[in-house]
Design an enzyme around this catalytic site. Structure first.
Site, PDB file in Angstrom:
ATOM      1  N   GLU A 108      -5.040  -5.254  10.778  1.00  0.00           N
ATOM      2  CA  GLU A 108      -4.054  -4.195  10.947  1.00  0.00           C
ATOM      3  C   GLU A 108      -4.333  -3.430  12.235  1.00  0.00           C
ATOM      4  OE1 GLU A 108      -2.175  -3.020   6.995  1.00  0.00           O
ATOM      5  OE2 GLU A 108      -3.963  -1.817   7.201  1.00  0.00           O
TER       6      GLU A 108
ATOM      7  N   ASN B  25       0.866  -1.184   0.000  1.00  0.00           N
ATOM      8  CA  ASN B  25       0.000   0.000   0.000  1.00  0.00           C
ATOM      9  C   ASN B  25       0.897   1.227   0.000  1.00  0.00           C
ATOM     10  OD1 ASN B  25      -1.808   2.049   0.521  1.00  0.00           O
ATOM     11  ND2 ASN B  25      -2.216   1.450   2.646  1.00  0.00           N
TER      12      ASN B  25
ATOM     13  N   GLU C 290      -6.619   4.434   7.973  1.00  0.00           N
ATOM     14  CA  GLU C 290      -6.459   5.857   7.651  1.00  0.00           C
ATOM     15  C   GLU C 290      -7.703   6.413   6.958  1.00  0.00           C
ATOM     16  OE1 GLU C 290      -2.655   5.412   5.725  1.00  0.00           O
ATOM     17  OE2 GLU C 290      -1.782   4.917   7.667  1.00  0.00           O
TER      18      GLU C 290
ATOM     19  N   HIS D  24      -9.263   0.816   5.148  1.00  0.00           N
ATOM     20  CA  HIS D  24      -7.968   1.034   5.809  1.00  0.00           C
ATOM     21  C   HIS D  24      -8.172   1.980   6.979  1.00  0.00           C
ATOM     22  CE1 HIS D  24      -3.873   2.382   6.528  1.00  0.00           C
ATOM     23  NE2 HIS D  24      -3.476   1.298   5.877  1.00  0.00           N
TER      24      HIS D  24
ATOM     25  N   LYS E 116       0.042   4.270  -0.228  1.00  0.00           N
ATOM     26  CA  LYS E 116      -0.607   5.447   0.373  1.00  0.00           C
ATOM     27  C   LYS E 116      -0.407   6.672  -0.539  1.00  0.00           C
ATOM     28  CE  LYS E 116       0.341   3.394   4.819  1.00  0.00           C
ATOM     29  NZ  LYS E 116       0.221   3.529   6.248  1.00  0.00           N
TER      30      LYS E 116
ATOM     31  N   GLY F  15       2.662   2.046  10.649  1.00  0.00           N
ATOM     32  CA  GLY F  15       3.617   3.136  10.463  1.00  0.00           C
ATOM     33  C   GLY F  15       4.334   3.563  11.730  1.00  0.00           C
TER      34      GLY F  15
ATOM     35  N   SER G  31       3.682  -2.323  10.299  1.00  0.00           N
ATOM     36  CA  SER G  31       5.136  -2.322  10.492  1.00  0.00           C
ATOM     37  C   SER G  31       5.813  -3.637  10.111  1.00  0.00           C
ATOM     38  CB  SER G  31       5.479  -1.917  11.938  1.00  0.00           C
ATOM     39  OG  SER G  31       5.010  -0.608  12.199  1.00  0.00           O
TER      40      SER G  31
HETATM   41  C1  PEP Z   1      -0.543  -0.043   5.925  1.00  0.00           C
HETATM   42  O1  PEP Z   1      -0.517   1.057   5.405  1.00  0.00           O
HETATM   43  O2  PEP Z   1      -1.503  -0.803   5.688  1.00  0.00           O
HETATM   44  C2  PEP Z   1       0.565  -0.443   6.786  1.00  0.00           C
HETATM   45  C3  PEP Z   1       0.513  -1.600   7.372  1.00  0.00           C
HETATM   46  O3  PEP Z   1       1.602   0.446   6.918  1.00  0.00           O
HETATM   47  P1  PEP Z   1       3.062   0.131   7.553  1.00  0.00           P
HETATM   48  O4  PEP Z   1       3.524  -1.178   6.933  1.00  0.00           O
HETATM   49  O5  PEP Z   1       3.894   1.284   7.134  1.00  0.00           O
HETATM   50  O6  PEP Z   1       2.888  -0.004   9.018  1.00  0.00           O
END
Ligand code: PEP
Length: 248
Positions: A163, A9, A95, A93, A11, A169, A208
């Site tokens: 998640e 992803n 976000e 997601h 973003k 992040g 992460s």
């Molecule tokens: C994500 O954006 O779905 C995500 C898991 O980000 P990150 O791997 O940067 O934590």
């Protein structure tokens, strides 16, 4: 058996020069043992699909509107993502849930819009830090699953990504036992709803994931791949994660 899935992803990251990362990944994995997906920003979808054509890399959207077209300034539909060459759409997601106030009902409608366009939905669920501290992780994830995954989901049409919001992040990752507990519960809930086929739904862990922790995460039961943010932007890092998934 469904193939495991490494989904990136991007973003709100990436311009034309970033297409080289997809090209590099494609040449490093001409016939991978797992599926590889990149979800670039909408501005790159079509060009990314062109870059990925004829390779093992699939391309997807990061969100879609619930309608196929109409007066919705700034939005894109699943139909448009399909038209641009996408085969997946990430919906729900965290976000999107936090920045745009998306509800489970809206996410469910987006998943259905994704299916209507002939694409597969990656439905994201996960608890906040506070919800985990309050011991409500399982309850929260079950509620999101129940309300965001539409009836009629199949192993082809639907992928679920767990998640934890606090892990996205941040560099923080749940323990392997915590991941195992939530993934087992997701599998159980999906099986109760969709029967034996739910054994073959892909359940991704996201939050992460990086080259240094991918191997242990992919060893957790019921983890069928990863949704990767930051570490998917560079072909070298994402490639190491893909290689771990191939080995798992
Ligand atoms: C994500 O954006 O779905 C995500 C898991 O980000 P990150 O791997 O940067 O934590």
């Amino acid at each position: 058996m469904m193939r495991r899935l490494a989904a990136g992803n991007w973003k709100m990251n990436g311009t034309a020069e970033s297409l080289g990362e997809a090209q590099a990944l494609a040449s490093d994995f001409p016939s991978p043992d797992c599926e590889i997906l990149i979800c670039p920003p909408a501005t790159l979808l079509s060009r990314m699909a062109g870059t990925a054509a004829g390779t093992a890399i699939a391309v997807g959207g990061q969100d879609c509107h619930v309608n196929p077209s109409g007066a919705h300034t700034g939005d894109i539909s699943a139909k448009m993502i399909a038209d641009a060459g996408g085969t997946y759409v990430i919906v729900g997601h965290s976000e999107r849930r936090s920045d745009h106030g998306e509800s489970n009902a809206e996410i469910r409608a987006k998943a259905m819009a994704t299916w209507s366009a002939g694409l597969a939905a990656i439905v994201c669920v996960g608890e906040t830090q506070q919800e985990r501290e309050d011991g409500r992780t399982i309850e929260v994830v079950r509620g999101q699953l129940e309300e965001s995954v539409p009836d009629g989901a199949t192993r082809q049409s639907t992928v679920v990504a767990y998640e934890p919001v606090w892990a996205i992040g941040t560099g923080k990752v749940p323990t392997l036992a915590e991941i195992a507990e939530v993934h087992a519960d997701i599998r159980k809930e999906l099986t109760a709803r969709f029967g034996a086929e739910a054994q073959e739904f892909r359940l991704l862990y996201g939050g992460s994931v990086k080259p240094s922790n991918a191997q242990e995460i992919f060893g957790v039961p019921n983890v069928d791949g990863a949704l990767v943010g930051g570490a998917s932007l560079k072909a070298d890092d994402f490639g190491m994660i893909v290689a771990e998934l191939e080995r798992a």
